[in-house]
Design a protein around this motif. Structure first.
Motif, PDB file in Angstrom:
ATOM      1  N   ASP A  72      -7.427 -15.392  11.176  1.00  0.00           N
ATOM      2  CA  ASP A  72      -8.147 -16.125  10.142  1.00  0.00           C
ATOM      3  C   ASP A  72      -7.737 -15.650   8.746  1.00  0.00           C
ATOM      4  O   ASP A  72      -7.598 -16.463   7.823  1.00  0.00           O
ATOM      5  N   LEU A  73      -7.531 -14.347   8.581  1.00  0.00           N
ATOM      6  CA  LEU A  73      -7.066 -13.821   7.296  1.00  0.00           C
ATOM      7  C   LEU A  73      -5.675 -14.343   6.953  1.00  0.00           C
ATOM      8  O   LEU A  73      -5.358 -14.603   5.788  1.00  0.00           O
ATOM      9  N   ALA A  74      -4.835 -14.502   7.982  1.00  0.00           N
ATOM     10  CA  ALA A  74      -3.500 -15.072   7.750  1.00  0.00           C
ATOM     11  C   ALA A  74      -3.611 -16.505   7.259  1.00  0.00           C
ATOM     12  O   ALA A  74      -2.827 -16.944   6.394  1.00  0.00           O
ATOM     13  N   ASP A  75      -4.595 -17.244   7.780  1.00  0.00           N
ATOM     14  CA  ASP A  75      -4.813 -18.613   7.301  1.00  0.00           C
ATOM     15  C   ASP A  75      -5.234 -18.636   5.831  1.00  0.00           C
ATOM     16  O   ASP A  75      -5.008 -19.625   5.130  1.00  0.00           O
ATOM     17  N   GLN A  76      -5.861 -17.539   5.371  1.00  0.00           N
ATOM     18  CA  GLN A  76      -6.270 -17.445   3.955  1.00  0.00           C
ATOM     19  C   GLN A  76      -5.173 -16.825   3.085  1.00  0.00           C
ATOM     20  O   GLN A  76      -5.410 -16.502   1.914  1.00  0.00           O
ATOM     21  N   GLN A  77      -3.958 -16.630   3.679  1.00  0.00           N
ATOM     22  CA  GLN A  77      -2.841 -15.993   2.980  1.00  0.00           C
ATOM     23  C   GLN A  77      -3.161 -14.567   2.532  1.00  0.00           C
ATOM     24  O   GLN A  77      -2.598 -14.061   1.548  1.00  0.00           O
ATOM     25  N   SER A  78      -4.074 -13.905   3.239  1.00  0.00           N
ATOM     26  CA  SER A  78      -4.394 -12.518   2.898  1.00  0.00           C
ATOM     27  C   SER A  78      -3.523 -11.526   3.656  1.00  0.00           C
ATOM     28  O   SER A  78      -3.498 -10.340   3.335  1.00  0.00           O
ATOM     29  N   CYS A  79      -2.862 -12.000   4.691  1.00  0.00           N
ATOM     30  CA  CYS A  79      -1.912 -11.166   5.426  1.00  0.00           C
ATOM     31  C   CYS A  79      -1.020 -12.097   6.227  1.00  0.00           C
ATOM     32  O   CYS A  79      -1.202 -13.316   6.215  1.00  0.00           O
ATOM     33  N   GLU A  80      -0.076 -11.530   6.935  1.00  0.00           N
ATOM     34  CA  GLU A  80       0.825 -12.323   7.778  1.00  0.00           C
ATOM     35  C   GLU A  80       0.514 -11.994   9.231  1.00  0.00           C
ATOM     36  O   GLU A  80       0.605 -10.841   9.656  1.00  0.00           O
ATOM     37  N   PHE A  81       0.135 -13.021   9.995  1.00  0.00           N
ATOM     38  CA  PHE A  81      -0.136 -12.768  11.407  1.00  0.00           C
ATOM     39  C   PHE A  81       1.162 -12.389  12.119  1.00  0.00           C
ATOM     40  O   PHE A  81       2.189 -13.036  11.898  1.00  0.00           O
ATOM     41  N   PRO A  82       1.138 -11.337  12.960  1.00  0.00           N
ATOM     42  CA  PRO A  82       2.379 -10.907  13.620  1.00  0.00           C
ATOM     43  C   PRO A  82       2.962 -11.997  14.519  1.00  0.00           C
ATOM     44  O   PRO A  82       2.371 -12.347  15.531  1.00  0.00           O
ATOM     45  N   GLY A  83       4.089 -12.549  14.129  1.00  0.00           N
ATOM     46  CA  GLY A  83       4.782 -13.511  14.970  1.00  0.00           C
ATOM     47  C   GLY A  83       5.579 -12.805  16.049  1.00  0.00           C
ATOM     48  O   GLY A  83       5.468 -11.587  16.238  1.00  0.00           O
ATOM     49  N   VAL A  84       6.425 -13.559  16.738  1.00  0.00           N
ATOM     50  CA  VAL A  84       7.153 -12.994  17.873  1.00  0.00           C
ATOM     51  C   VAL A  84       8.057 -11.847  17.434  1.00  0.00           C
ATOM     52  O   VAL A  84       8.017 -10.746  18.005  1.00  0.00           O
ATOM     53  N   MET A  85       8.879 -12.074  16.410  1.00  0.00           N
ATOM     54  CA  MET A  85       9.831 -11.045  16.012  1.00  0.00           C
ATOM     55  C   MET A  85       9.121  -9.828  15.433  1.00  0.00           C
ATOM     56  O   MET A  85       9.470  -8.687  15.756  1.00  0.00           O
ATOM     57  N   ARG A  86       8.116 -10.063  14.585  1.00  0.00           N
ATOM     58  CA  ARG A  86       7.391  -8.915  14.030  1.00  0.00           C
ATOM     59  C   ARG A  86       6.674  -8.146  15.135  1.00  0.00           C
ATOM     60  O   ARG A  86       6.628  -6.920  15.131  1.00  0.00           O
ATOM     61  N   SER A  87       6.119  -8.885  16.083  1.00  0.00           N
ATOM     62  CA  SER A  87       5.421  -8.233  17.176  1.00  0.00           C
ATOM     63  C   SER A  87       6.373  -7.355  17.990  1.00  0.00           C
ATOM     64  O   SER A  87       6.038  -6.220  18.348  1.00  0.00           O
ATOM     65  N   LEU A  88       7.569  -7.857  18.258  1.00  0.00           N
ATOM     66  CA  LEU A  88       8.553  -7.076  19.026  1.00  0.00           C
ATOM     67  C   LEU A  88       8.975  -5.820  18.264  1.00  0.00           C
ATOM     68  O   LEU A  88       9.052  -4.723  18.838  1.00  0.00           O
ATOM     69  N   THR A  89       9.280  -5.977  16.987  1.00  0.00           N
ATOM     70  CA  THR A  89       9.715  -4.819  16.203  1.00  0.00           C
ATOM     71  C   THR A  89       8.572  -3.805  16.034  1.00  0.00           C
ATOM     72  O   THR A  89       8.801  -2.594  16.071  1.00  0.00           O
ATOM     73  N   GLN A  90       7.351  -4.318  15.881  1.00  0.00           N
ATOM     74  CA  GLN A  90       6.220  -3.405  15.724  1.00  0.00           C
ATOM     75  C   GLN A  90       5.895  -2.690  17.032  1.00  0.00           C
ATOM     76  O   GLN A  90       5.491  -1.529  17.011  1.00  0.00           O
ATOM     77  N   TRP A  91       6.073  -3.374  18.167  1.00  0.00           N
ATOM     78  CA  TRP A  91       5.876  -2.681  19.448  1.00  0.00           C
ATOM     79  C   TRP A  91       6.898  -1.565  19.588  1.00  0.00           C
ATOM     80  O   TRP A  91       6.562  -0.474  20.051  1.00  0.00           O
ATOM     81  N   TRP A  92       8.116  -1.802  19.191  1.00  0.00           N
ATOM     82  CA  TRP A  92       9.163  -0.774  19.292  1.00  0.00           C
ATOM     83  C   TRP A  92       8.830   0.421  18.399  1.00  0.00           C
ATOM     84  O   TRP A  92       9.015   1.564  18.800  1.00  0.00           O
ATOM     85  N   ARG A  93       8.284   0.138  17.225  1.00  0.00           N
ATOM     86  CA  ARG A  93       7.867   1.234  16.350  1.00  0.00           C
ATOM     87  C   ARG A  93       6.668   1.967  16.966  1.00  0.00           C
ATOM     88  O   ARG A  93       6.593   3.198  16.876  1.00  0.00           O
ATOM     89  N   TRP A  94       5.746   1.206  17.558  1.00  0.00           N
ATOM     90  CA  TRP A  94       4.606   1.840  18.240  1.00  0.00           C
ATOM     91  C   TRP A  94       5.085   2.761  19.363  1.00  0.00           C
ATOM     92  O   TRP A  94       4.577   3.891  19.506  1.00  0.00           O
ATOM     93  N   ALA A  95       6.015   2.288  20.148  1.00  0.00           N
ATOM     94  CA  ALA A  95       6.513   3.064  21.293  1.00  0.00           C
ATOM     95  C   ALA A  95       7.165   4.367  20.836  1.00  0.00           C
ATOM     96  O   ALA A  95       7.096   5.390  21.529  1.00  0.00           O
ATOM     97  N   ARG A  96       7.786   4.355  19.668  1.00  0.00           N
ATOM     98  CA  ARG A  96       8.442   5.563  19.137  1.00  0.00           C
ATOM     99  C   ARG A  96       7.525   6.363  18.201  1.00  0.00           C
ATOM    100  O   ARG A  96       7.960   7.321  17.582  1.00  0.00           O
TER     101      ARG A  96
END
Length: 500
Positions: free
Chosen positions: A472-496
């Motif tokens: 909902d915050l992404a719909d208000q342009q207050s943040c960017e909802f994690p899409g597929v690519m961001r989600s993948l890169t962020q999971w990799w950062r989480w794992a490390r």
């Protein structure tokens, strides 16, 4: 300042402007989002927002807690869920890991160098009981993730006294330092409330006894520290009464029976059920087993309550319809555990465990210092029962009006309640009545039960609420909802274990 008429006017006003705070010389700090509570609900949202790219400088966590799992750990410990004990969540309900993989079972298998958790997940519930994580593993995971996202850099130790809408849009949260001194107002576009339960539920008879006998520790609550009961039980030859039929009651029973076996004590256990379950309960399309007073369910709500047809059904329902459905699919239940089932069967056979359906009418102090209880057993005349201790496991206080901050939000700011008496929130967890210009006020956790999501105070429910709020915050342009690519890169950062 408390005696200043201008402060009284501030408290009475439903909307504040910046000038009102300037007159009182209250320091104002600016943030994009403020979350009030600082427990697991706040953690879940902050974790999601950090993964979505929101910087720590844009977030303030207003809390009196030292760590987000502090209340959770204290209540788990009091209700006899020690570090090695297992909770009532499944492997994928990883509150520290928004992706749900690897789950708690994989982590436990890796950490403890055993395949047993994986076997349980593969064969549950037909060949094995449901896998549930250990308390210590959950806390260790939370500790790693709070460090990774920079939790402490966002924390402002304080007590939040008031929340108000801001003239022109957004909100203010008025906070007082933990030492009772300086006031600070946090001005934000969006505000999130995750205050959890107000505290343990203390029934009127127990409260009356405490008021009449200050300092007496013979009436204890399952969610308060009561280790003295188990210490005394080791040499007890009398009677201990338990009231309640949920997971806390079953865990207390297990601990008491273990103390009885280990110490050779001869006390008996009287278990009082307000509603004694004798057979399967629930609607025809979802029935759960029940007997000997307990209704059995692996989790607080069926897994389908979080998604699929049941979730879609709840989204279409009115508030009143949800209020009627939720007790039927949830209610007071406990998880089936073979070990304590065997313990109870032995207790019934040897006649030192007795379960009755009824209520306690009065609690008083007996002349010998013990307790005198008036037991109103169903179908029988009231009788006096002497006991050494009463352990009350009737749950946690769930009324939002028992939380001063939420009660003020209802009476002064106009927040509305749903048919269950909790905050009325949209499927996005926005508090419906308190939208203010471009600002949104959100709530998650126990205070929102009765909305479109059933398991709101579970690990999975808190994470799901955080996802809905971030969307909902992404719909208000207050943040960017994690899409597929961001989600993948962020999971990799989480794992490390790298920062978002």
């Amino acid at each position: 300042m408390l005696s200043d008429p201008k402060y009284a006017q501030l408290v009475a006003s439903a909307t504040w402007d910046d000038a009102m705070l300037e007159e009182l010389e209250i320091e104002v700090q600016e943030r994009l989002l403020v979350t009030v509570g600082g427990g697991l609900g706040s953690f879940a949202l902050v974790d999601f927002l950090r993964i979505a790219g929101v910087e720590p400088a844009q977030i303030a966590v207003l809390t009196s807690l030292e760590v987000p799992w502090q209340t959770f750990a204290a209540r788990a410990d009091a209700s006899q869920l020690g570090p090695q004990e297992r909770l009532r969540s499944d492997s994928s309900s990883t509150i520290h890991n928004i992706w749900g993989w690897p789950g708690y079972a994989v982590s436990e298998a890796w950490t403890e160098r055993t395949l047993r958790p994986l076997w349980k997940v593969i064969t549950e519930p037909f060949l094995a009981e449901y896998f549930t994580p250990r308390v210590r593993n959950v806390i260790a995971s939370l500790e790693r993730e709070t460090e990774r996202i920079g939790w402490q850099t966002m924390v402002a130790p304080c007590w939040v006294e008031l929340v108000r809408r801001r003239s022109g849009g957004g909100y203010f949260a008025l906070a007082r330092a933990l030492d009772g001194g300086r006031l600070t107002a946090y001005r934000c576009r969006h505000l999130h409330l995750a205050l959890g339960y107000p505290g343990p539920r203390v029934l009127s008879d127990a409260q009356a006894f405490r008021d009449a006998n200050p300092g007496c520790q013979r009436v204890a609550n399952a969610y308060e520290e009561h280790e003295h009961v188990y210490q005394a039980a080791r040499t007890c030859a009398g009677r201990i009464v338990i009231r309640g039929s949920g997971i806390a009651a079953s865990r207390i029973l297990e601990r008491l029976i273990q103390e009885r076996e280990d110490s050779g004590a001869t006390f008996e256990i009287l278990h009082v059920f307000r509603h004694f379950v004798r057979a399967a309960v629930g609607p025809p399309w979802f029935r759960r087993p029940g007997r000997d007073g307990f209704a059995y369910q692996p989790f607080n709500f069926p897994r389908g309550a979080g998604g699929g047809q049941l979730r879609q059904r709840m989204l279409r329902m009115s508030s009143k319809e949800r209020a009627e459905l939720l007790p039927r699919i949830g209610g007071t239940t406990t998880a089936w555990r073979r070990r304590w089932q065997r313990q109870l069967e032995r207790g019934r056979r040897e006649k030192w465990y007795r379960a009755v359906e009824g209520e306690l009418g009065e609690i008083s102090a007996a002349p010998d210092g013990r307790l005198a209880l008036l037991l109103e057993e169903r179908g029988s005349a009231p009788e006096r029962v002497d006991a050494d201790f009463l352990l009350d496991a009737t749950g946690l206080e769930d009324s939002v009006m028992r939380c001063p901050l939420l009660a003020d939000l209802v009476t002064t700011s106009g927040a509305t309640l749903n048919a269950l008496g909790r905050l009325d929130v949209a499927p996005s967890f926005e508090v419906r009545a308190l939208r203010n210009g471009p600002g949104r006020m959100y709530a998650s956790g126990a205070a929102t039960l009765g909305g479109a999501l059933a398991p709101v105070d579970s690990f999975w429910g808190l994470t799901h609420a955080a996802m809905e709020i971030t969307d909902d915050l992404a719909d208000q342009q207050s943040c960017e909802f994690p899409g597929v690519m961001r989600s993948l890169t962020q999971w990799w950062r989480w794992a490390r274990r790298l920062p978002p």
